[in-house]
Design a protein around this motif. Structure first.
Motif, PDB file in Angstrom:
ATOM      1  N   GLN A 101       1.142  -1.215   0.141  1.00  0.00           N
ATOM      2  CA  GLN A 101      -0.148  -0.091  -0.532  1.00  0.00           C
ATOM      3  C   GLN A 101       0.490   1.136  -0.076  1.00  0.00           C
ATOM      4  O   GLN A 101       1.585   1.604   0.692  1.00  0.00           O
ATOM      5  CB  GLN A 101      -0.883  -0.122   1.363  1.00  0.00           C
ATOM      6  N   ASP A 103       2.045   4.631  -2.726  1.00  0.00           N
ATOM      7  CA  ASP A 103       1.870   5.431  -3.920  1.00  0.00           C
ATOM      8  C   ASP A 103       2.569   5.967  -4.409  1.00  0.00           C
ATOM      9  O   ASP A 103       2.343   6.414  -5.919  1.00  0.00           O
ATOM     10  CB  ASP A 103       1.022   7.195  -3.753  1.00  0.00           C
ATOM     11  N   PRO A 105       5.030   5.143  -7.454  1.00  0.00           N
ATOM     12  CA  PRO A 105       4.442   3.507  -8.153  1.00  0.00           C
ATOM     13  C   PRO A 105       5.973   3.042  -8.475  1.00  0.00           C
ATOM     14  O   PRO A 105       7.002   3.833  -9.210  1.00  0.00           O
ATOM     15  CB  PRO A 105       4.917   4.440  -9.103  1.00  0.00           C
ATOM     16  N   THR A 122       3.629  -2.441  -5.531  1.00  0.00           N
ATOM     17  CA  THR A 122       2.768  -0.932  -4.929  1.00  0.00           C
ATOM     18  C   THR A 122       1.252  -0.648  -5.727  1.00  0.00           C
ATOM     19  O   THR A 122       1.215  -0.990  -7.193  1.00  0.00           O
ATOM     20  CB  THR A 122       3.359   0.582  -4.836  1.00  0.00           C
ATOM     21  N   THR A 123       0.390  -0.386  -4.530  1.00  0.00           N
ATOM     22  CA  THR A 123      -0.882   0.230  -5.576  1.00  0.00           C
ATOM     23  C   THR A 123      -0.698   1.274  -6.523  1.00  0.00           C
ATOM     24  O   THR A 123      -1.942   2.108  -6.907  1.00  0.00           O
ATOM     25  CB  THR A 123      -1.954   0.749  -4.344  1.00  0.00           C
ATOM     26  N   GLY A 124       0.330   2.071  -6.193  1.00  0.00           N
ATOM     27  CA  GLY A 124       0.418   3.757  -6.963  1.00  0.00           C
ATOM     28  C   GLY A 124       0.885   3.134  -8.720  1.00  0.00           C
ATOM     29  O   GLY A 124       0.457   3.518  -9.185  1.00  0.00           O
ATOM     30  N   LEU A 126      -0.094  -0.037  -9.894  1.00  0.00           N
ATOM     31  CA  LEU A 126      -0.795  -0.831 -10.642  1.00  0.00           C
ATOM     32  C   LEU A 126      -2.122   0.357 -10.794  1.00  0.00           C
ATOM     33  O   LEU A 126      -2.543  -0.168 -12.027  1.00  0.00           O
ATOM     34  CB  LEU A 126      -1.650  -1.741  -9.590  1.00  0.00           C
ATOM     35  N   ARG A 127      -2.266   1.700 -10.209  1.00  0.00           N
ATOM     36  CA  ARG A 127      -2.798   2.601 -10.704  1.00  0.00           C
ATOM     37  C   ARG A 127      -2.964   2.683 -12.074  1.00  0.00           C
ATOM     38  O   ARG A 127      -4.219   3.701 -13.458  1.00  0.00           O
ATOM     39  CB  ARG A 127      -3.121   3.617  -9.856  1.00  0.00           C
ATOM     40  N   ARG A 128      -1.052   3.439 -12.338  1.00  0.00           N
ATOM     41  CA  ARG A 128      -0.896   4.372 -13.234  1.00  0.00           C
ATOM     42  C   ARG A 128      -0.427   3.314 -14.504  1.00  0.00           C
ATOM     43  O   ARG A 128      -0.559   3.961 -15.803  1.00  0.00           O
ATOM     44  CB  ARG A 128       0.437   4.943 -12.539  1.00  0.00           C
ATOM     45  N   GLU A 130      -0.460   0.396 -17.829  1.00  0.00           N
ATOM     46  CA  GLU A 130      -1.083  -0.139 -18.810  1.00  0.00           C
ATOM     47  C   GLU A 130      -0.659  -1.724 -18.364  1.00  0.00           C
ATOM     48  O   GLU A 130       0.247  -1.575 -17.795  1.00  0.00           O
ATOM     49  CB  GLU A 130      -1.140   0.104 -19.829  1.00  0.00           C
ATOM     50  N   ASP A 242       6.105  10.451 -13.422  1.00  0.00           N
ATOM     51  CA  ASP A 242       5.393  10.373 -12.015  1.00  0.00           C
ATOM     52  C   ASP A 242       5.498  10.547 -10.720  1.00  0.00           C
ATOM     53  O   ASP A 242       5.269  11.028  -9.207  1.00  0.00           O
ATOM     54  CB  ASP A 242       3.978   9.380 -11.692  1.00  0.00           C
TER      55      ASP A 242
END
Length: 299
Positions: A101, A103, A105, A122-124, A126-128, A130, A242
């Motif tokens: 957990q 942010d 990346p 990291t969740t970061g 996974l969000r960013r 493709e 990022d």
């Protein structure tokens, strides 16, 4: 046990050369300590215990430090599916899968062998990223596992641990002891401290140089396995860009773990500081991937 990751003779040679030089440096270092009459046995035992713990518990320590948690295929089906495909392509055992957990990346792999390995994202990230970009990052981390990078870097760090401990011991306990039964001359503790600092500096530079090359090797192996070097390039650019948007406090918290990460939490340009960096400059990584793209005839 071989995998389908592209072999890297350059990485193998550098690993062997680094281990040989560090071993030679270790022998000289211990010889100097004995000649000076320094009480190094306790330090060596402590360093040995630290190495033992780091070697056998590296995966648990890394997950705990980076707040990672193992996830099941039911919890993260897409992530597990991607790693399943890559492991099948590479013909290697599937590592454990974890998510941290954070942010920031990033991703990392650790573990003393392929059977005990864990890949964490990291969740970061996974969000960013493709799917094709994330696949490139995961292939990079799996390459570290396949090439046993973590084991080599763990063992290579042993001399630095010893030298660092000796420096502290000499600094806090031995500066007043002089050679020749107090008949003058430099304090033994001071000599030990200076020698330890030099040994630590040399071992530090050797391991950092190896770390930078292994990152280039993992990029190359991942690009050739996935046949999509442009996807890995895109991931590197996106992650590096990022990073500038991540709060400074979060980056400072992540910076001590740069040696594990896919990309450093704080990247530097082409400066003398690169000698101390765990990763090569972004431009060098992108240039290598561009050349692989040209070789494969892909954009």
């Amino acid at each position: 046990m071989k995998t389908r990751f592209a072999p890297d003779s350059g990485l193998t040679r550098r690993m062997v050369a680094t281990m040989f030089l560090l071993g030679l440096l270790y022998v000289v270092f211990v010889g100097v300590l004995i000649a000076l009459g320094a009480q190094a046995v306790t330090v060596l035992v402590i360093a040995g215990v630290l190495l033992f713990v780091q070697y056998f518990l590296s995966d648990r320590i890394a997950l705990f430090a980076m707040h990672g948690r193992e996830v099941s295929p039911q919890e993260a089906p897409e992530l597990h599916g991607m790693i399943d495909r890559l492991c099948a392509m590479a013909d290697m055992p599937k590592p454990r899968v974890a998510i941290a957990q954070s942010d920031v990346p990033n991703a990392f792999a650790t573990g003393r062998n392929r059977k005990k390995a864990v890949v964490c994202v990291t969740t970061g990230i996974l969000r960013r990223l493709e799917p094709r970009e994330l696949e490139g990052v995961l292939a990079h981390e799996l390459s570290h596992v396949a090439h046993r990078d973590v084991v080599v870097m763990t063992i290579a760090s042993f001399l630095g641990i010893v030298a660092g401990l000796m420096t502290r011991v000499a600094l806090y306990t031995g500066l007043g002891n002089r050679r020749g039964n107090g008949q003058g001359g430099l304090p033994i503790g001071l000599i030990v401290m200076v020698v330890s600092i030099v040994v630590y500096a040399v071992s530090f530079l050797l391991t950092r140089a190896l770390s930078r090359y292994r990152e280039l090797s993992a990029d190359r192996a991942a690009a050739l396995l996935t046949q999509q070097p442009s996807a890995l390039s895109s991931a590197l650019v996106k992650i590096s860009g990022d990073m500038a948007r991540i709060p400074t406090r979060d980056l400072r918290d992540a910076e001590p773990f740069n040696a594990f990460y896919f990309a450093p939490a704080r990247a530097k340009g082409e400066t003398l500081a690169n000698l101390f960096s765990t990763h090569p400059p972004l431009e060098r990584r992108l240039d290598q991937l561009a050349k692989i793209s040209n070789q494969l005839g892909r954009g």
